[in-house]
Design a protein around this motif. Structure first.
Motif, short mmCIF file in Angstrom:
data_model
loop_
_atom_site.label_atom_id
_atom_site.label_comp_id
_atom_site.label_asym_id
_atom_site.label_seq_id
_atom_site.Cartn_x
_atom_site.Cartn_y
_atom_site.Cartn_z
N ALA A 129 0.85 -0.97 0.36
CA ALA A 129 0.16 0.36 0.18
C ALA A 129 1.11 1.50 -0.41
CB ALA A 129 -0.80 0.07 1.43
N ALA A 130 2.14 0.95 0.61
CA ALA A 130 3.07 2.56 1.44
C ALA A 130 3.64 2.88 -0.20
CB ALA A 130 3.93 2.30 1.99
N TRP A 131 4.23 1.21 -0.98
CA TRP A 131 4.74 1.49 -2.41
C TRP A 131 3.61 2.31 -3.24
CZ3 TRP A 131 4.35 -0.79 -7.01
CH2 TRP A 131 4.70 -0.94 -7.53
N LEU A 132 2.60 1.47 -3.99
CA LEU A 132 1.33 2.47 -4.30
C LEU A 132 0.93 3.46 -4.10
CD1 LEU A 132 -0.45 -0.96 -4.69
CD2 LEU A 132 0.57 -0.25 -6.54
N ALA A 133 1.19 3.68 -3.16
CA ALA A 133 0.70 5.60 -2.63
C ALA A 133 1.72 6.54 -3.45
CB ALA A 133 0.73 6.28 -1.74
N GLN A 134 3.28 5.67 -3.45
CA GLN A 134 4.18 6.49 -4.04
C GLN A 134 3.76 7.06 -5.42
OE1 GLN A 134 6.09 8.85 -2.40
NE2 GLN A 134 5.22 8.32 -0.41
N VAL A 135 3.77 5.62 -6.10
CA VAL A 135 4.02 5.25 -7.25
C VAL A 135 2.94 5.78 -7.73
CG1 VAL A 135 4.05 3.40 -9.16
CG2 VAL A 135 5.67 3.21 -7.37
N GLY A 136 1.77 6.00 -7.57
CA GLY A 136 1.03 6.12 -7.55
C GLY A 136 0.99 7.95 -7.80
N ALA A 137 1.36 8.40 -6.69
CA ALA A 137 1.85 10.18 -6.93
C ALA A 137 2.42 10.97 -7.50
CB ALA A 137 1.99 10.36 -5.47
N MET A 138 3.35 9.22 -8.45
CA MET A 138 4.21 9.90 -9.59
C MET A 138 3.94 10.18 -10.95
SD MET A 138 7.35 7.47 -9.29
CE MET A 138 8.22 6.64 -7.75
N SER A 139 4.28 11.38 -11.13
CA SER A 139 3.19 11.68 -12.96
C SER A 139 4.65 10.62 -13.86
CB SER A 139 4.36 12.97 -13.27
OG SER A 139 6.14 12.81 -13.81
N THR A 140 3.53 10.65 -14.11
CA THR A 140 4.18 10.18 -16.16
C THR A 140 5.87 10.16 -16.31
OG1 THR A 140 2.01 10.22 -17.26
CG2 THR A 140 3.50 9.36 -18.44
N ALA A 141 6.36 10.81 -16.47
CA ALA A 141 7.69 11.21 -16.20
C ALA A 141 8.55 10.41 -15.60
CB ALA A 141 8.13 12.86 -16.77
N GLU A 142 7.92 11.14 -13.98
CA GLU A 142 8.43 10.17 -12.74
C GLU A 142 8.26 8.91 -13.00
OE1 GLU A 142 8.02 14.10 -9.10
OE2 GLU A 142 6.33 12.98 -10.19
N ARG A 143 7.45 8.26 -13.23
CA ARG A 143 7.02 7.02 -13.26
C ARG A 143 7.65 6.27 -14.12
NH1 ARG A 143 2.19 7.29 -13.10
NH2 ARG A 143 1.76 7.02 -15.29
N SER A 144 7.95 6.85 -15.34
CA SER A 144 8.90 6.29 -16.49
C SER A 144 10.58 5.85 -15.79
CB SER A 144 9.39 7.33 -17.52
OG SER A 144 9.49 6.61 -18.91
N ALA A 145 11.03 7.38 -14.95
CA ALA A 145 12.06 7.74 -14.65
C ALA A 145 12.76 6.05 -14.19
CB ALA A 145 12.80 9.26 -14.71
#
Length: 169
Positions: free
Chosen positions: A129-145
């Protein structure tokens, strides 16, 4: 005239050399322990990966500020009550009591194992849950990086001595 100081100097030199050797061994032991813990060395690590070995690349690939937030989320909200040492120690104490009981009661030992398994599952659920919250809060560019950083982490880990993710062990 200098003979009275020589035995004392030799004694001091021996103490200094002994102290130096002890400190060197202490530093080498600390380095060896860190390598053992963090680089996957040790018996059985390739054959029985634990939760930590699966989660490590996901966490290490996160940017530093997100990693800190993830750890804060895991510990601050007590999302995983079994993270505390007292609960883990209590489980081990219960198992020791079960092992020492005469006659041995397999059901009592199984009950402790079940409680430990439930504790691991609650930690894993909170971590997800904590990891998904962090990844879910990323922008598309942040998630790609992040995906690029994760891929680098996975390549650097060499997947158990040269195997690739798609290969069988």
């Amino acid at each position: 005239m200098t003979s009275s100081k020589t035995p004392r100097n030799r004694r001091l030199l021996r103490w200094a050399l002994g102290l130096s050797l002890a400190l060197n061994l202490l530093v080498l032991s600390a380095i060896g322990g860190a390598l053992w813990r963090h680089r996957g060395m040790g018996p059985g690590r390739d054959h029985l990966p634990g939760l930590r070995s699966y989660a490590t690349p996901y966490v290490q690939a996160l940017p530093q500020e997100r990693r800190r937030a993830l750890h804060r989320d895991m510990h601050a909200g007590q999302q995983a009550p079994h993270l505390n040492r007292q609960a883990r120690r209590a489980h081990y104490a219960q198992m020791l009591a079960a092992l020492r009981a005469e006659p041995f009661d397999p059901a009592a030992a199984q009950a402790v194992l079940t409680r430990q398994s439930d504790a691991v599952a609650s930690v894993q659920t909170a971590a997800h849950a904590a990891w998904l919250a962090q990844v879910g809060a990323m922008s598309t560019a942040e998630r790609s990086a992040y995906a690029d950083a994760l891929e680098t982490q996975l390549k650097d880990r060499a997947w158990g001595r040269g195997r690739r993710p798609h290969e069988s062990p």
